[in-house]
Design a protein around this motif. Structure first.
Motif, PDB file in Angstrom:
ATOM      1  N   GLU A 115     -35.927 -16.137  -4.163  1.00 29.73           N
ATOM      2  CA  GLU A 115     -35.469 -17.112  -5.166  1.00 29.73           C
ATOM      3  C   GLU A 115     -33.954 -17.224  -5.134  1.00 29.73           C
ATOM      4  O   GLU A 115     -33.395 -18.325  -5.110  1.00 29.73           O
ATOM      5  N   LYS A 116     -33.266 -16.065  -5.120  1.00 30.01           N
ATOM      6  CA  LYS A 116     -31.810 -16.078  -5.063  1.00 30.01           C
ATOM      7  C   LYS A 116     -31.317 -16.665  -3.744  1.00 30.01           C
ATOM      8  O   LYS A 116     -30.300 -17.368  -3.702  1.00 30.01           O
ATOM      9  N   LYS A 119     -31.420 -20.407  -3.977  1.00 31.51           N
ATOM     10  CA  LYS A 119     -30.402 -20.920  -4.894  1.00 31.51           C
ATOM     11  C   LYS A 119     -28.999 -20.774  -4.310  1.00 31.51           C
ATOM     12  O   LYS A 119     -28.174 -21.693  -4.407  1.00 31.51           O
ATOM     13  N   ASN A 123     -26.747 -23.858  -3.386  1.00 30.88           N
ATOM     14  CA  ASN A 123     -25.492 -23.989  -4.114  1.00 30.88           C
ATOM     15  C   ASN A 123     -24.312 -24.129  -3.151  1.00 30.88           C
ATOM     16  O   ASN A 123     -23.408 -24.953  -3.356  1.00 30.88           O
ATOM     17  N   ALA A 149     -28.873 -26.983  -7.215  1.00 32.04           N
ATOM     18  CA  ALA A 149     -29.375 -25.705  -6.708  1.00 32.04           C
ATOM     19  C   ALA A 149     -30.570 -25.235  -7.528  1.00 32.04           C
ATOM     20  O   ALA A 149     -31.550 -24.702  -6.996  1.00 32.04           O
ATOM     21  N   GLY A 150     -30.506 -25.456  -8.850  1.00 32.20           N
ATOM     22  CA  GLY A 150     -31.625 -25.087  -9.706  1.00 32.20           C
ATOM     23  C   GLY A 150     -32.884 -25.874  -9.393  1.00 32.20           C
ATOM     24  O   GLY A 150     -33.999 -25.339  -9.453  1.00 32.20           O
ATOM     25  N   GLN A 153     -34.381 -24.290  -6.476  1.00 31.96           N
ATOM     26  CA  GLN A 153     -34.864 -22.948  -6.791  1.00 31.96           C
ATOM     27  C   GLN A 153     -36.282 -22.946  -7.353  1.00 31.96           C
ATOM     28  O   GLN A 153     -37.010 -21.963  -7.217  1.00 31.96           O
TER      29      GLN A 153
END
Length: 369
Positions: A115-116, A119, A123, A149-150, A153
């Motif tokens: 997930e990170k 993102k 981003n 980015a969200g 995600q």
């Protein structure tokens, strides 16, 4: 020096996009700047490590509060098993044991790193696209990059939240099944809602049916296909995008108040930490109604007399009609208590420079002028 600054600045921008702009003054004075490709090659692995570590530490620390939030949001008015967060956690430990508070944590721990990664990469991409003119990113552009980015995600966030909610709410449903027969009996004798609490407290601990995330995933794929894992996608976007819109400018303003002087725009770490926690908490409470709608939509199993919903609008209408506006703030304090430490933990991890240290960089130079 530049690469270390850039790595931390961009790493903070993943969870604190506006924070990167405040590091720009230091970066402008760095010597021998690298190309964008070289910067990303150096910084992205460190950011992935930092993001993964921060996410796993954060999940471990605040997951019990998140579990309480989910159960409080899902219980209906008139059928309340839990009075507040502490009551929920105490009853959970009594009926399910200490590790009952961590039901669903494995899903988060497994998926938090990808997930990170999505993102952070998204981003970086959007920030690069928005800064092609060579100027500093404005707060609006910081917000826009974070929102975009969200949106990327949610590819991981939506199924992760979907599975987590089923596991978190299983204990509440089991407890409610144990309570309902006693309530029905007492209602025939003219009992009141107070009987519900006594019935719960004096009953033997209900047996919680153990179900794994893998079993839920297989069943959803078998019955509903891939779309079953993305139930509540619209509600997830409805929560995450406004959160970014509220958080970024608020953090930017609070952060700017901590500048030592106009000649020295640097901000102490403790002020940045406090700004992130406060802005995160306010943004979390602001979008709490959207989070309640998302939780209700993503809960597949319902308790006795709990209605089903056909989309976001239907969910909002039914909650308003049957529970009133106050229902949209269920679990708001829990969500604030979850978000604030998470932001603090992420900022500590980036400040210490765990990823840079593991990759052989020199975290001691981080934030130095």
């Amino acid at each position: 020096m530049y690469s270390a600054h850039h790595s931390v600045s961009q790493g903070l921008s993943a969870c604190f996009p506006s924070a990167a702009s405040f590091c720009a003054d230091h970066l402008l004075h760095s010597q021998q700047p690298r190309t964008m490709a070289q910067q990303q090659q150096i910084s992205l692995p460190a950011k992935l490590i930092n993001g993964g570590i921060a996410g796993m530490v954060g999940v471990t620390c605040v997951f019990p509060i998140d579990l309480a939030k989910t159960r409080l949001q899902n219980q209906r008015s008139g059928h309340q098993l839990y009075k507040n967060m502490m009551d929920c956690l105490i009853k959970t430990v009594k009926s399910e044991g200490y590790f009952g508070m961590y039901r669903g944590a494995a899903v988060n721990l497994t998926l938090v790193t990808p997930e990170k990664a999505i993102k952070l990469a998204a981003n970086d991409f959007f920030r690069h696209q928005l800064s092609k003119d060579g100027g500093r990113l404005t707060v609006f552009k910081e917000m826009l990059a974070g929102c975009c980015a969200g949106m990327c995600q949610v590819i991981i966030t939506t199924p992760m939240e979907m599975l987590k909610i089923q596991l978190q709410d299983a204990g509440r449903l089991a407890a409610q099944q144990r309570v309902v027969p006693s309530v029905v009996t007492t209602l025939k004798m003219g009992g009141t809602r107070a009987v519900l609490s006594r019935s719960y407290n004096t009953s033997p601990a209900p047996q919680v049916t153990r179900v794994s995330a893998t079993q839920i995933t297989r069943e959803l794929l078998r019955t509903k296909g891939v779309s079953g894992l993305y139930r509540g996608l619209g509600a997830t976007l409805m929560r995450d995008i406004p959160f970014s819109v509220v958080y970024f400018p608020l953090f930017a303003h609070l952060h700017q108040l901590g500048q030592r002087s106009s000649e020295d725009p640097s901000v102490p770490f403790y002020w940045s930490f406090m700004s992130g926690c406060l802005a995160g908490s306010i943004a979390a409470v602001t979008v709490s109604p959207c989070d309640v709608v998302k939780t209700r939509l993503q809960s597949l199993k319902k308790g006795a007399n709990e209605e089903t919903y056909n989309g976001v609008v239907d969910c909002i209408r039914k909650i308003l009609r049957k529970e009133g506006p106050g229902a949209f703030l269920k679990g708001a304090s829990c969500r604030a208590l979850v978000i604030a430490p998470l932001f603090g933990i992420v900022q500590v991890v980036y400040f210490v420079g765990v990823g840079e240290f593991l990759l052989g960089y020199t975290p001691s130079n981080i934030y130095s002028t």
